[in-house]
Design a protein around this motif. Structure first.
Motif, PDB file in Angstrom:
ATOM      1  N   GLU A   1       0.831  -1.202   0.000  1.00  0.00           N
ATOM      2  CA  GLU A   1       0.000   0.000   0.000  1.00  0.00           C
ATOM      3  C   GLU A   1       0.872   1.262   0.000  1.00  0.00           C
ATOM      4  O   GLU A   1       1.968   1.252   0.550  1.00  0.00           O
ATOM      5  CB  GLU A   1      -0.932   0.000   1.213  1.00  0.00           C
ATOM      6  N   ALA A   2       0.326   2.314  -0.601  1.00  0.00           N
ATOM      7  CA  ALA A   2       1.082   3.569  -0.650  1.00  0.00           C
ATOM      8  C   ALA A   2       0.851   4.349   0.633  1.00  0.00           C
ATOM      9  O   ALA A   2      -0.292   4.495   1.072  1.00  0.00           O
ATOM     10  CB  ALA A   2       0.634   4.394  -1.849  1.00  0.00           C
ATOM     11  N   GLY A   3       1.920   4.823   1.254  1.00  0.00           N
ATOM     12  CA  GLY A   3       1.775   5.571   2.507  1.00  0.00           C
ATOM     13  C   GLY A   3       2.963   6.477   2.732  1.00  0.00           C
ATOM     14  O   GLY A   3       3.722   6.767   1.812  1.00  0.00           O
ATOM     15  N   SER A   4       3.143   6.908   3.961  1.00  0.00           N
ATOM     16  CA  SER A   4       4.268   7.799   4.265  1.00  0.00           C
ATOM     17  C   SER A   4       5.220   7.094   5.240  1.00  0.00           C
ATOM     18  O   SER A   4       5.061   5.917   5.531  1.00  0.00           O
ATOM     19  CB  SER A   4       3.722   9.084   4.880  1.00  0.00           C
ATOM     20  N   PHE A   5       6.171   7.856   5.751  1.00  0.00           N
ATOM     21  CA  PHE A   5       7.152   7.289   6.675  1.00  0.00           C
ATOM     22  C   PHE A   5       7.074   7.969   8.041  1.00  0.00           C
ATOM     23  O   PHE A   5       6.765   9.157   8.129  1.00  0.00           O
ATOM     24  CB  PHE A   5       8.568   7.453   6.110  1.00  0.00           C
ATOM     25  N   SER A   6       7.311   7.202   9.074  1.00  0.00           N
ATOM     26  CA  SER A   6       7.361   7.787  10.422  1.00  0.00           C
ATOM     27  C   SER A   6       8.182   6.887  11.340  1.00  0.00           C
ATOM     28  O   SER A   6       8.543   5.769  10.964  1.00  0.00           O
ATOM     29  CB  SER A   6       5.944   7.933  10.985  1.00  0.00           C
ATOM     30  N   LEU A   7       8.427   7.375  12.542  1.00  0.00           N
ATOM     31  CA  LEU A   7       9.182   6.579  13.523  1.00  0.00           C
ATOM     32  C   LEU A   7       8.240   5.979  14.567  1.00  0.00           C
ATOM     33  O   LEU A   7       8.684   5.592  15.648  1.00  0.00           O
ATOM     34  CB  LEU A   7      10.230   7.468  14.196  1.00  0.00           C
ATOM     35  N   ALA A   8       6.958   5.889  14.212  1.00  0.00           N
ATOM     36  CA  ALA A   8       5.954   5.431  15.184  1.00  0.00           C
ATOM     37  C   ALA A   8       6.284   4.043  15.728  1.00  0.00           C
ATOM     38  O   ALA A   8       6.076   3.757  16.909  1.00  0.00           O
ATOM     39  CB  ALA A   8       4.570   5.440  14.543  1.00  0.00           C
ATOM     40  N   GLY A   9       6.778   3.159  14.853  1.00  0.00           N
ATOM     41  CA  GLY A   9       7.116   1.794  15.285  1.00  0.00           C
ATOM     42  C   GLY A   9       8.175   1.815  16.366  1.00  0.00           C
ATOM     43  O   GLY A   9       8.083   1.087  17.361  1.00  0.00           O
ATOM     44  N   TYR A  10       9.195   2.643  16.185  1.00  0.00           N
ATOM     45  CA  TYR A  10      10.275   2.725  17.176  1.00  0.00           C
ATOM     46  C   TYR A  10       9.792   3.404  18.454  1.00  0.00           C
ATOM     47  O   TYR A  10      10.239   3.057  19.547  1.00  0.00           O
ATOM     48  CB  TYR A  10      11.475   3.460  16.577  1.00  0.00           C
ATOM     49  N   ARG A  11       8.863   4.363  18.281  1.00  0.00           N
ATOM     50  CA  ARG A  11       8.322   5.031  19.486  1.00  0.00           C
ATOM     51  C   ARG A  11       7.568   4.018  20.338  1.00  0.00           C
ATOM     52  O   ARG A  11       7.621   4.063  21.558  1.00  0.00           O
ATOM     53  CB  ARG A  11       7.413   6.196  19.075  1.00  0.00           C
ATOM     54  N   GLN A  12       6.882   3.097  19.650  1.00  0.00           N
ATOM     55  CA  GLN A  12       6.139   2.075  20.408  1.00  0.00           C
ATOM     56  C   GLN A  12       7.077   1.207  21.237  1.00  0.00           C
ATOM     57  O   GLN A  12       6.696   0.668  22.259  1.00  0.00           O
ATOM     58  CB  GLN A  12       5.360   1.177  19.445  1.00  0.00           C
ATOM     59  N   LEU A  13       8.309   1.059  20.750  1.00  0.00           N
ATOM     60  CA  LEU A  13       9.288   0.238  21.483  1.00  0.00           C
ATOM     61  C   LEU A  13       9.647   0.855  22.828  1.00  0.00           C
ATOM     62  O   LEU A  13      10.121   0.166  23.722  1.00  0.00           O
ATOM     63  CB  LEU A  13      10.570   0.092  20.666  1.00  0.00           C
ATOM     64  N   LEU A  14       9.434   2.162  22.938  1.00  0.00           N
ATOM     65  CA  LEU A  14       9.803   2.842  24.178  1.00  0.00           C
ATOM     66  C   LEU A  14       8.713   2.750  25.245  1.00  0.00           C
ATOM     67  O   LEU A  14       8.885   3.230  26.348  1.00  0.00           O
ATOM     68  CB  LEU A  14      10.134   4.318  23.884  1.00  0.00           C
ATOM     69  N   ARG A  15       7.572   2.126  24.890  1.00  0.00           N
ATOM     70  CA  ARG A  15       6.513   1.954  25.899  1.00  0.00           C
ATOM     71  C   ARG A  15       7.001   0.945  26.941  1.00  0.00           C
ATOM     72  O   ARG A  15       7.770   0.033  26.631  1.00  0.00           O
ATOM     73  CB  ARG A  15       5.235   1.430  25.246  1.00  0.00           C
ATOM     74  N   TRP A  16       6.477   1.063  28.137  1.00  0.00           N
ATOM     75  CA  TRP A  16       6.865   0.145  29.213  1.00  0.00           C
ATOM     76  C   TRP A  16       6.557  -1.298  28.847  1.00  0.00           C
ATOM     77  O   TRP A  16       7.308  -2.213  29.157  1.00  0.00           O
ATOM     78  CB  TRP A  16       6.157   0.523  30.524  1.00  0.00           C
ATOM     79  N   GLU A  17       5.417  -1.468  28.149  1.00  0.00           N
ATOM     80  CA  GLU A  17       4.991  -2.820  27.795  1.00  0.00           C
ATOM     81  C   GLU A  17       6.039  -3.490  26.886  1.00  0.00           C
ATOM     82  O   GLU A  17       6.439  -4.639  27.115  1.00  0.00           O
ATOM     83  CB  GLU A  17       3.645  -2.725  27.067  1.00  0.00           C
ATOM     84  N   ALA A  18       6.492  -2.723  25.867  1.00  0.00           N
ATOM     85  CA  ALA A  18       7.468  -3.277  24.930  1.00  0.00           C
ATOM     86  C   ALA A  18       8.810  -3.507  25.619  1.00  0.00           C
ATOM     87  O   ALA A  18       9.471  -4.531  25.406  1.00  0.00           O
ATOM     88  CB  ALA A  18       7.631  -2.338  23.738  1.00  0.00           C
ATOM     89  N   LEU A  19       9.202  -2.555  26.478  1.00  0.00           N
ATOM     90  CA  LEU A  19      10.466  -2.721  27.198  1.00  0.00           C
ATOM     91  C   LEU A  19      10.393  -3.925  28.133  1.00  0.00           C
ATOM     92  O   LEU A  19      11.361  -4.657  28.303  1.00  0.00           O
ATOM     93  CB  LEU A  19      10.792  -1.443  27.987  1.00  0.00           C
ATOM     94  N   GLY A  20       9.208  -4.112  28.715  1.00  0.00           N
ATOM     95  CA  GLY A  20       8.995  -5.268  29.595  1.00  0.00           C
ATOM     96  C   GLY A  20       9.162  -6.569  28.825  1.00  0.00           C
ATOM     97  O   GLY A  20       9.766  -7.531  29.324  1.00  0.00           O
ATOM     98  N   ILE A  21       8.637  -6.601  27.619  1.00  0.00           N
ATOM     99  CA  ILE A  21       8.751  -7.810  26.787  1.00  0.00           C
ATOM    100  C   ILE A  21      10.224  -8.095  26.470  1.00  0.00           C
ATOM    101  O   ILE A  21      10.680  -9.234  26.561  1.00  0.00           O
ATOM    102  CB  ILE A  21       7.924  -7.640  25.483  1.00  0.00           C
ATOM    103  N   LEU A  22      10.954  -7.042  26.141  1.00  0.00           N
ATOM    104  CA  LEU A  22      12.380  -7.195  25.846  1.00  0.00           C
ATOM    105  C   LEU A  22      13.124  -7.686  27.097  1.00  0.00           C
ATOM    106  O   LEU A  22      13.951  -8.604  27.024  1.00  0.00           O
ATOM    107  CB  LEU A  22      12.944  -5.850  25.385  1.00  0.00           C
ATOM    108  N   GLY A  23      12.783  -7.094  28.244  1.00  0.00           N
ATOM    109  CA  GLY A  23      13.418  -7.491  29.504  1.00  0.00           C
ATOM    110  C   GLY A  23      13.119  -8.933  29.851  1.00  0.00           C
ATOM    111  O   GLY A  23      14.007  -9.697  30.244  1.00  0.00           O
ATOM    112  N   THR A  24      11.848  -9.331  29.704  1.00  0.00           N
ATOM    113  CA  THR A  24      11.461 -10.712  30.013  1.00  0.00           C
ATOM    114  C   THR A  24      12.204 -11.682  29.097  1.00  0.00           C
ATOM    115  O   THR A  24      12.671 -12.741  29.535  1.00  0.00           O
ATOM    116  CB  THR A  24       9.933 -10.898  29.802  1.00  0.00           C
TER     117      THR A  24
END
Lengths: 584, 342
Positions: A65-88
């Motif tokens: 699909e045609a779209g734009s670019f952003s860093l939203a995916g990486y921003r999501q990594l900074l959520r506690w939930e994602a960091l918790g998953i990485l830590g676990t």
């Protein structure tokens, strides 16, 4: 003829370069073209999916699909939930590596340094789990350790009268335990030769100085083996982070998410797939892997093999007295827990209508009839055989060529080839799956790889390439350059030399690598689960699907078929390995 | 009065005759259909994507189709969310591998709205559909599946069985209810879509306080109840009563009736085997195919089978119905469920 061994290092380098020039075809254009094509092919297998992964992590829309670019995916990594998953993930992999390696060290010590009875048999038995796909032992343990219906808990509750379970595999502990079952044989196999090669005089000196057996073990044996153990530890830790089956089977039902299952969930379990997040996690996992691999290289580069001295020595063992039977019992316990129990459970489940309901009126052969009449089973068996045999052959050819260039030439491109061949080592299967999903989806329509058997084949070749290159590197490095030169002096062409000398002498290693790659294809789930399509499902995916459909009886039957296949392959593997050993 | 009756009877006969003639295929349609059959046989294969996992009737219908036309049917079963994404990727990248879609109503509506279905065109068996299950030109309801409650009949006394959905809010069931996930596409979200509108917010807030445990292993969940891990599972696919025979389970249709889902079939846009796809879709509405669904405990959508329902599946096929999900409420319903059931 040049005496290669007597040359100075500098002139040896010149000699190698000269030999390399002599060994390559005369036609420089043809050589350059072939080399360029080969590098491009390696790039297509590794760099292209990586580039698509990076693109996916920045793109705001799914592939196509045609779209734009952003860093939203990486921003999501900074959520506690994602960091918790990485830590676990890191914590679980660390714990399982510590525990698994500790058991493997104990087993390696028992087999090589003690007078424990039946050591030869122990060595074969405790390495068996390495060859059994984790998905099969996961199935077995899911039925053994379910808190309410697991066989172990049923026996426990019937025997004690308690109404609480002894174990619950749907937990952090369950994931660790299942991961350990692969870690133990994996690290054991990688360490055993080091233990075997160690001069016993060092331990004897310790004992003569008054140290007890445990003191000798911890202060001498363990310390001397530390460089090897560290390297193996990091390798095993990497494998733990990459693992998919254990968190899928034992983590998801308990709402425990690790990075691999989080990637899978983000794509396949969400109402709207979150590719940006999934690819951003994939990139971050790869960055972690890269750091670990570099750390491992540093450690391996600085290690010193002081366990093997120049002096001759007799391979003596430490007498354990009556404790040798305790050691034997410990090794057998590992074998029973990792092999006998899960396979026994699969066998039992294949004869009962529903697992967990073990009464005479539930006995049935219906699952066997259903599997034998199941087109999907036969189709997937055929697909697996094709993928395994063609995939293993293609991987070994690519790996052999890469290894040849790396080890036996001085071509400037060899460093690049070395790096490209190593790259997939840092890519977990699920990451390779996501990367190729994007790669194939955006290819032009005249290159229809998406949804075909080729998609799986290419992913498997990529995943197995580091293994094939390592196996062939070792084999090629052992062949003296003199043999090639001798062949050329006697009038053989480059091709004849390559076929009769290099292929002839490395064929056993090629076959061992082939069997190991075939095993890898058999056990592969995480990349396949994203890349398979209707009609090209491998056996592991059919097993996973049937499990998700709660057809435990049929799953057990297919698992037993698969185990028979593995037993056959393992026998071939052992025969080739034995012949290789005898040849040397 | 008598004259009026005669007139009414005459009108009825005329209407029926007109209807019958309307359902008769025109010569053009007959000729077109013969061409479809011939082209389908040339295509030789057809791929069905089904969001209904763990059931045997796909292969049963496929076998009758293969026997009749000699065309191979390949079936891909996957959960609704996974299948939806696979279809989206194929359609947007123009790499369509699936020919026929078989999905729950909500998923089917989503797929049609996204433009992933093509008009199925003339199908001889479309004329056999009951009036309440007519095709919209893209999607045709294949069968109806309803969702009730199942209890462990060994551990729960008959007098304690829930008779109404509202009984599930009774504190005695706290921590004892297992459910298909209301927050993800599937039976759970279908239930919530219907029940939230019919039974209200208050009941579901009470239900949320019961500590309901969600699991998406829809075939395994009733067995967890049979083993005593939980006492109740909901929403339970009523037809699954048949595949759990021998286990201590009792299926219940509550007083309000069961939420139900019509599973639709349709032909994918740019299907690689469009003729075989149309032929298979038509085959789904043959009597022999529909009876496979009836015998599995699901409700048929064509006329003329009401009297042929076997006695043993009558309670399943003719269970009281509460309502079907509203596709327009689907996204909102899943959002509410996510907020209510953390």
């Amino acid at each position: 003829m040049l005496d290669h061994a007597t040359l100075s290092p500098a002139s040896r380098g010149l000699s190698r370069a000269w030999l390399a020039r002599r060994a390559m075809p005369q036609d420089a254009l043809w050589r350059s073209l072939t080399l360029t094509l080969f590098v491009l092919m390696l790039g297509a297998l590794t760099l292209y999916p990586l580039a698509m992964l990076l693109y996916g992590s920045l793109s705001t829309v799914p592939p196509g699909e045609a779209g734009s670019f952003s860093l939203a995916g990486y921003r999501q990594l900074l959520r506690w939930e994602a960091l918790g998953i990485l830590g676990t993930t890191v914590a679980i992999s660390l714990i399982k590596t510590v525990l698994g390696t500790a058991v493997a060290i104990a087993l390696a010590w028992i087999v090589t340094r003690t007078d424990t009875p039946f050591r030869g048999a122990i060595e074969v038995l405790v390495t068996l789990p390495f060859f059994i796909p984790p998905i099969l032992t996961a199935l077995g343990w899911a039925m053994l350790g379910n808190p309410t219906a697991g066989s172990i808990n049923l026996v426990w509750m019937a025997a004690t009268g308690f109404d609480w379970p002894l174990i619950n595999v749907y937990s952090h502990g369950g994931i660790v335990w299942h991961l350990m079952q692969y870690t133990m044989p994996f690290t054991f196999l990688l360490m055993i030769d080091g233990f075997r090669a160690m001069d016993p005089a060092l331990e004897e000196a310790s004992r003569m100085c008054g140290a007890t057996r445990p003191q000798t073990f911890f202060r001498i044996t363990l310390v001397l083996m530390l460089p090897i153990i560290t390297g193996v530890f990091i390798l095993s830790f990497i494998r733990g982070v990459e693992a998919f089956e254990s968190p899928l089977f034992f983590g998801l039902p308990a709402n425990i998410h690790l990075v691999t299952t989080e990637i899978y969930r983000a794509i396949n379990h969400n109402n709207v797939p979150d590719y940006q997040y999934a690819t951003a996690i994939s990139i971050s996992v790869m960055a972690l892997m890269m750091l670990l691999v570099f750390w491992q290289w540093r450690i391996l580069a600085n290690r010193r093999f002081e366990t093997v001295t120049g002096r001759g020595y007799a391979p003596r063992v430490t007498p354990l007295g009556p404790l040798r039977w305790v050691a034997f019992g410990f090794a057998m316990l590992v074998f029973v827990l990792c092999v006998v129990l899960p396979i026994g459970q699969l066998l039992v489940s294949s004869f009962f209508k529903f697992y967990g309901f073990y009464s005479a009126d539930m006995l049935t052969l219906a699952h066997y009839r259903a599997v034998l009449a199941n087109d999907r089973f036969w189709r997937s068996l055929w697909n697996t055989m094709i993928l395994g045999s063609v995939g293993a052959t293609a991987t070994m050819i690519v790996g052999s060529l890469a290894a040849y260039i790396i080890v036996r030439t001085r071509l400037p491109a060899r460093r690049l080839i070395d790096v490209l061949a190593w790259l997939p080592w840092m890519m977990p299967g699920i990451v390779v799956g996501v990367a190729f999903l994007w790669s194939f989806a955006v290819l032009p329509s005249w290159l229809p790889i998406y949804g075909t058997l080729w998609a799986l084949m290419i992913a498997y070749i990529t995943l197995a390439m580091p293994l094939s290159v390592r196996v062939m590197n070792g084999a090629l490095a052992q062949i003296s350059f003199d043999l090639e030169e001798c062949s050329r002096v006697h009038g053989a062409t480059w091709l004849q030399t390559f076929r009769r000398i290099l292929i002839g002498l490395t064929l056993p290693a090629f076959l061992v690598g082939w069997v190991l790659t075939f095993f890898m294809v058999l056990r592969e789930v995480s990349a396949s689960v994203l890349l398979f399509s209707v009609g090209n499902e491998p056996l592991s995916i059919v097993i996973l699907r049937l499990w998700e459909e709660s057809k435990t009886g049929e799953v057990s039957v297919i698992a037993l078929f698969m185990l028979l296949l593995i037993a056959g392959l393992r026998t071939v593997h052992l025969v080739i390995a034995r012949r290789m050993f005898q040849t040397r | 009065m008598r004259a009026l009756s005669v007139l009414a009877a005459a009108l009825a006969v005329l209407t029926a005759a007109a209807g019958a003639s309307a359902q008769q295929p025109t010569p053009d349609q007959t000729a077109e259909w013969q061409q479809v059959i011939a082209a389908a046989k040339k295509e030789g294969t057809v791929t069905l994507y089904s969001g209904h996992v763990g059931v045997s009737y796909h292969s049963d219908v496929a076998k009758t189709f293969e026997k009749k036309y000699g065309i191979k049917v390949q079936v891909l079963e996957a959960r609704a969310s996974e299948l939806q994404e696979r279809i989206r990727t194929e359609q947007t990248t123009n790499r369509v591998a699936g020919d026929v879609s078989h999905n729950g109503g909500s998923s089917s509506v989503n797929l049609q709205r996204a433009g992933y279905y093509q008009p199925h065109g003339y199908l001889p068996n479309a004329a056999r559909l009951k009036s309440e299950f007519k095709s919209n030109g893209h999607r045709i309801p294949l069968f109806v599946q309803s969702y009730g409650i199942v209890v462990n009949s060994r551990l729960v006394k008959k007098e304690d069985w829930p008779r109404s959905w509202l009984d599930l809010a009774d504190p005695k069931w706290k921590g004892k209810i297992l459910a298909d996930d209301f927050r993800a596409l599937g039976g759970g979200s279908a239930y919530f879509n219907v029940a939230y509108r019919k039974l209200g917010k208050e009941f579901h807030e009470k239900l949320a306080r019961q500590g309901v445990v969600f699991s998406r292993q829809v075939r395994e969940n009733p067995r967890r109840v049979a083993r005593g891990e939980f006492l109740i599972y909901m929403p339970f696919v009523l037809a699954d009563t048949l595949i759990h025979e021998g286990l201590p389970l009792q299926a219940i249709t509550p007083a309000e009736g069961n939420p139900y889902v019509a599973y639709d079939v349709g032909v994918f846009a740019n299907a690689p085997h469009p003729n075989a796809a149309r032929l298979l879709v038509n085959h789904f509405f043959e009597e022999e195919s529909q009876m496979i669904y009836v015998r599995s405990g699901r409700t048929h959508t064509i006329m003329g089978l009401d009297d042929k329902v076997p006695k043993e599946v009558e309670p399943l096929v003719n269970a009281k119905l509460m309502g079907a999900p509203d596709p327009d409420f689907n996204a909102a319903s899943m959002k509410i469920a996510s907020e209510m059931f953390k």
